[in-house]
Design an enzyme around this catalytic site. Sequence first.
Site, PDB file in Angstrom:
ATOM      1  N   LEU A 135       8.689  11.869  21.306  1.00 39.24           N
ATOM      2  CA  LEU A 135       7.559  11.341  20.255  1.00 39.24           C
ATOM      3  C   LEU A 135       6.538  10.587  20.598  1.00 39.24           C
ATOM      4  O   LEU A 135       6.678  10.063  21.729  1.00 39.24           O
ATOM      5  CB  LEU A 135       8.693  10.497  19.227  1.00 39.24           C
ATOM      6  CG  LEU A 135       9.772  11.303  18.460  1.00 39.24           C
ATOM      7  CD1 LEU A 135      10.449   9.951  17.601  1.00 39.24           C
ATOM      8  CD2 LEU A 135       9.350  12.274  17.578  1.00 39.24           C
ATOM      9  N   ASP A 136       5.436  10.770  19.888  1.00 39.64           N
ATOM     10  CA  ASP A 136       4.321   9.835  20.356  1.00 39.64           C
ATOM     11  C   ASP A 136       4.571   8.432  20.392  1.00 39.64           C
ATOM     12  O   ASP A 136       5.540   7.941  19.510  1.00 39.64           O
ATOM     13  CB  ASP A 136       3.221  10.129  19.181  1.00 39.64           C
ATOM     14  CG  ASP A 136       2.856  11.702  19.618  1.00 39.64           C
ATOM     15  OD1 ASP A 136       2.640  12.336  20.727  1.00 39.64           O
ATOM     16  OD2 ASP A 136       1.929  12.169  18.421  1.00 39.64           O
ATOM     17  N   PHE A 137       3.783   7.614  20.838  1.00 37.93           N
ATOM     18  CA  PHE A 137       3.815   6.104  21.206  1.00 37.93           C
ATOM     19  C   PHE A 137       3.914   5.555  19.637  1.00 37.93           C
ATOM     20  O   PHE A 137       4.803   4.879  19.499  1.00 37.93           O
ATOM     21  CB  PHE A 137       2.442   5.620  21.619  1.00 37.93           C
ATOM     22  CG  PHE A 137       2.441   4.262  21.747  1.00 37.93           C
ATOM     23  CD1 PHE A 137       3.209   3.638  22.739  1.00 37.93           C
ATOM     24  CD2 PHE A 137       1.499   3.507  21.195  1.00 37.93           C
ATOM     25  CE1 PHE A 137       3.314   2.248  22.875  1.00 37.93           C
ATOM     26  CE2 PHE A 137       1.657   2.058  21.266  1.00 37.93           C
ATOM     27  CZ  PHE A 137       2.182   1.291  22.196  1.00 37.93           C
ATOM     28  N   ARG A 238      -0.071  16.029  13.203  1.00 36.05           N
ATOM     29  CA  ARG A 238      -1.206  15.205  13.171  1.00 36.05           C
ATOM     30  C   ARG A 238      -2.473  16.097  13.123  1.00 36.05           C
ATOM     31  O   ARG A 238      -3.360  15.675  12.308  1.00 36.05           O
ATOM     32  CB  ARG A 238      -1.560  14.036  14.089  1.00 36.05           C
ATOM     33  CG  ARG A 238      -0.158  13.147  14.177  1.00 36.05           C
ATOM     34  CD  ARG A 238      -0.033  12.479  15.598  1.00 36.05           C
ATOM     35  NE  ARG A 238      -1.248  11.644  15.781  1.00 36.05           N
ATOM     36  CZ  ARG A 238      -1.399  10.798  17.001  1.00 36.05           C
ATOM     37  NH1 ARG A 238      -0.583  10.934  17.942  1.00 36.05           N
ATOM     38  NH2 ARG A 238      -2.469  10.012  17.072  1.00 36.05           N
TER      39      ARG A 238
END
Length: 298
Positions: A135-137, A238
Amino acid sequence: MKFYKKDEYAVTVIEHDSSVDEVLTACRQSKKQRYLCYQQRRLLVNQQPIIQNCPLKPGDELAVRVFIDEAIDFLPDALPLDIVYEDEVLLIVNKPPGLLVHPDQKDGHHTLANAVSAYYHASGQSHAIRPIHRLDFETSGLVLFSKCSFFQPLLDEMLANKQIARSYLAIVNGAMKPHSTQTIDAPIGSDRHVNNKYRVSKTGKPAVTHISCLKENQRKKISLVECQLETGRTHQIRVHLASIQRPILADPIYGKPSPLIQRCALHAYKLRLIHPMSMKALLIETKMPEDMQICLKK
């Protein structure tokens, strides 16, 4: 192929004429991995050790010694860890926002991998740290780890073949009609002009996202949507939401800052998969984090 745990072994009962090599291949074990199984004497047929491939008939019992101690390959970092599901093969944790899944180097720290390392140490478990996806930050939510090297190749293939279904909740700018649905089928490629940014591009890799609007807040002009990934491109949700002028709230790359929330409002809330050992269906969910809940309140 269904297995059950017996001591250090994963055990399966053969249903059709087969061979040990065929069973190991069906479990996505490489030629090297199969060779090591024989060399390290990790195989039993009807409770008798074998050191080479042999035929199997219906009713035979094949046991593979897979539940063995391994070196924990990331430094421990005693961060809070929200464990949502755990058994002898899988660990599923709820990652908070503002945390990387793993560091760039093995000696890095303050990531989810380091928190899992600390948990393994504290609970007396010895496993390599194997996240199946990332997962992204800023994204919160469910991350799947494999605790057993034998089943990791099967999990990797399941992810590649879209047999691990991942669902996300996102809060987006703009009102969307509740219960409306749409599919964004648009390839994604790197943005040549901005580092670590992606865009919809005809020359990009295929990417498909299914979107359903769950609710809207007309006063705040925001909507809560569920996103189902059919592919797993970097920043896919996104990029796709921004491409229809519904960027995720406070997205630092594809949107803009918001007074309603201090991070990209994206949460991986559901995982569906077939367990690689028991072959039972597994559905894991976690509730939307508090900062997103507060954001949606009127």
